[in-house]
Design a protein around this motif. Structure first.
Motif, PDB file in Angstrom:
ATOM      1  N   GLY A  73       5.905   5.131 -10.178  1.00 41.60           N
ATOM      2  CA  GLY A  73       7.339   5.377 -10.127  1.00 41.60           C
ATOM      3  C   GLY A  73       8.145   4.136 -10.470  1.00 41.60           C
ATOM      4  N   ILE A  74       7.676   2.974  -9.999  1.00 44.12           N
ATOM      5  CA  ILE A  74       8.360   1.710 -10.312  1.00 44.12           C
ATOM      6  C   ILE A  74       8.276   1.429 -11.806  1.00 44.12           C
ATOM      7  N   ASN A  75       7.097   1.665 -12.399  1.00 43.31           N
ATOM      8  CA  ASN A  75       6.934   1.431 -13.839  1.00 43.31           C
ATOM      9  C   ASN A  75       7.809   2.378 -14.657  1.00 43.31           C
ATOM     10  N   ALA A  76       7.920   3.618 -14.196  1.00 38.36           N
ATOM     11  CA  ALA A  76       8.783   4.576 -14.891  1.00 38.36           C
ATOM     12  C   ALA A  76      10.245   4.153 -14.792  1.00 38.36           C
ATOM     13  N   LEU A  77      10.608   3.593 -13.642  1.00 40.62           N
ATOM     14  CA  LEU A  77      11.972   3.090 -13.455  1.00 40.62           C
ATOM     15  C   LEU A  77      12.251   1.941 -14.414  1.00 40.62           C
TER      16      LEU A  77
ATOM     17  N   GLY B  12      15.068  -3.054  -2.549  1.00 44.86           N
ATOM     18  CA  GLY B  12      13.696  -2.713  -2.216  1.00 44.86           C
ATOM     19  C   GLY B  12      13.232  -3.508  -1.020  1.00 44.86           C
ATOM     20  N   LEU B  13      11.936  -3.476  -0.752  1.00 42.60           N
ATOM     21  CA  LEU B  13      11.341  -4.211   0.356  1.00 42.60           C
ATOM     22  C   LEU B  13      10.491  -5.360  -0.187  1.00 42.60           C
ATOM     23  N   PRO B  14      10.189  -6.355   0.644  1.00 43.93           N
ATOM     24  CA  PRO B  14       9.274  -7.416   0.206  1.00 43.93           C
ATOM     25  C   PRO B  14       7.960  -6.817  -0.292  1.00 43.93           C
TER      26      PRO B  14
ATOM     27  N   PRO C 248      13.102   5.199  -3.116  1.00 45.27           N
ATOM     28  CA  PRO C 248      12.459   6.494  -3.345  1.00 45.27           C
ATOM     29  C   PRO C 248      10.985   6.388  -3.729  1.00 45.27           C
ATOM     30  N   HIS C 249      10.561   5.180  -4.129  1.00 40.96           N
ATOM     31  CA  HIS C 249       9.170   4.972  -4.551  1.00 40.96           C
ATOM     32  C   HIS C 249       8.353   4.246  -3.472  1.00 40.96           C
ATOM     33  N   ILE C 250       8.898   4.198  -2.262  1.00 44.92           N
ATOM     34  CA  ILE C 250       8.196   3.599  -1.128  1.00 44.92           C
ATOM     35  C   ILE C 250       7.984   4.688  -0.081  1.00 44.92           C
TER      36      ILE C 250
ATOM     37  N   GLY D  12       0.802  -1.223   0.000  1.00 49.84           N
ATOM     38  CA  GLY D  12       0.000   0.000   0.000  1.00 49.84           C
ATOM     39  C   GLY D  12       0.830   1.266   0.000  1.00 49.84           C
ATOM     40  N   ALA D  13       2.116   1.135   0.314  1.00 48.28           N
ATOM     41  CA  ALA D  13       2.994   2.312   0.378  1.00 48.28           C
ATOM     42  C   ALA D  13       3.818   2.494  -0.887  1.00 48.28           C
ATOM     43  N   ILE D  14       3.564   1.653  -1.903  1.00 50.70           N
ATOM     44  CA  ILE D  14       4.380   1.683  -3.121  1.00 50.70           C
ATOM     45  C   ILE D  14       3.781   2.646  -4.147  1.00 50.70           C
ATOM     46  N   ASN D  15       4.625   3.475  -4.716  1.00 50.91           N
ATOM     47  CA  ASN D  15       4.247   4.305  -5.857  1.00 50.91           C
ATOM     48  C   ASN D  15       4.515   3.486  -7.118  1.00 50.91           C
TER      49      ASN D  15
END
Length: 353
Positions: A161-165, A217-219, A288-290, A155-158
């Motif tokens: 931003g991950i897709n842009a990365l 990243g995180l799990p 940065p995306h969390i 729920g805290a993931i952008n």
């Protein structure tokens, strides 16, 4: 010039059971020798002799290990000739007379000695099956806890931003490359839980690659999906892709290798933490995306501790399983007749000469 040996796990012990990719590798191979007989340490000697002879002839190959027994080989694959030598109870020959060949080695054992040790082996094996079952049950519980851990973070993931990365990274690494061929997709295992904890063979897999991208990243932050999507994009450009599957979650990947780019992308967070150490190493940073302020740290610590406890319990069970398996192998090996075993080894060495 000698060939190169790349090391992989032959199987992994996951939250969904014991996993291997031997059926897929058999499909890659032109020739497969299926070794059938009692569980043993001694086949490793034969496999290594075959391997070293092939390496001296300039052949590249892959060695596959049993994670429960250090340095114990389950098989090896010679890349140039597409020849696989394999001992695995979960697969059998299919194409008799068309590349698949039995190599039974029962005759190398003394029948009287086998009869003498038989009752002991049977008792140990029945008990040992229980330890394996308990270990896999603990891993299954750990997987469910890890799923809960991931949900606390997702729920805290952008995701934008991950897709842009991902888009940025694929453009940088793949660019406008377009090969006019059908891409080849292969699958391997890099790691597994072992009696000594989680182990992997990334160093061997990546030693001859120019670029290594380490995801931090995180799990639940989408590392596995990122790599799968990167691989799908590479395939659209005609690039071969090797998926390196997770040793603890059978549905996740821990890495991908793009041979034609001399590139790998790997999950570099616990339990396989890696940092850049040479030219060509880079970090792909998900943090940065969390949004850290959205995380329930107390609950995450609780779930993480529960996960660690189940993993420790699984390791204990598998350590006991490994120790008993070692005794069973040693008992069977005590019944080998050395002359017959040497004949088997010489026969198999002839297959590469």
């Amino acid at each position: 010039m000698n060939g190169v040996i790349t090391h992989y796990m032959g199987r992994s012990y996951t939250g969904q059971g014991v996993k291997n990719f031997y059926k897929e590798i058999i499909q890659e191979a032109n020739k497969v020798y299926f070794f059938k007989g009692p569980t043993t340490y001694r086949l490793t000697e034969i496999f290594k002799e075959i391997g070293y002879n092939a390496v001296r002839r300039g052949k590249n190959m892959e060695w596959f290990y049993d994670p429960m027994h250090e340095d114990l080989l389950e098989g090896l694959y010679i890349n140039e000739t597409k020849t696989l030598y394999l001992q695995a109870d979960t697969v059998d020959p299919i194409y008799y007379g068309a590349g698949h060949e039995w190599v039974p080695y029962y005759e190398a054992y003394n029948d009287r000695k086998l009869h003498d040790i038989g009752p002991i082996v049977k008792e140990k094996q029945i008990t040992n099956d229980v330890w394996l079952s308990k270990g896999l049950q603990a891993l299954s519980r750990a997987k469910k806890i890890h799923d809960e851990w991931e949900l606390l973070i997702q729920g805290a993931i952008n995701w934008g931003g991950i897709n842009a990365l991902l888009e940025e990274r694929t453009k940088k690494s793949i660019g406008n490359i377009q090969l006019q061929k059908n891409p080849k997709v292969t699958h391997r295992l890099m790691g597994s839980l072992t009696p000594l904890g989680a182990k992997d063979t990334l160093e061997s897999i990546s030693k001859n690659l120019k670029n290594r991208l380490y995801i931090k990243g995180l799990p639940g932050s989408g590392k596995s999906s990122f790599m799968k999507n990167f691989g799908e994009e590479a395939k659209l450009h005609g690039l071969d892709v090797r998926y390196i599957w997770c040793g603890l979650d059978a549905n996740s990947v821990d890495g991908i290798v793009i041979p034609e780019l001399q590139l790998c992308v790997v999950d570099a967070t616990s339990p396989h933490v890696y940092e850049p150490e040479r030219n060509g190493d880079e970090i792909i940073d998900f943090f940065p995306h969390i949004n850290q302020t959205m995380l329930n740290e107390d609950k995450i610590v609780e779930v993480r501790n529960d996960y660690a406890s189940e993993m420790e319990l699984a390791q204990d069970y598998l350590c006991t399983y490994s120790g008993e398996s070692k005794m069973i192998k040693m008992l069977y090996d005590s019944a080998i007749e050395e002359e017959k075993w040497r004949e088997l080894q010489e026969k198999m060495l002839e297959t590469i000469r």
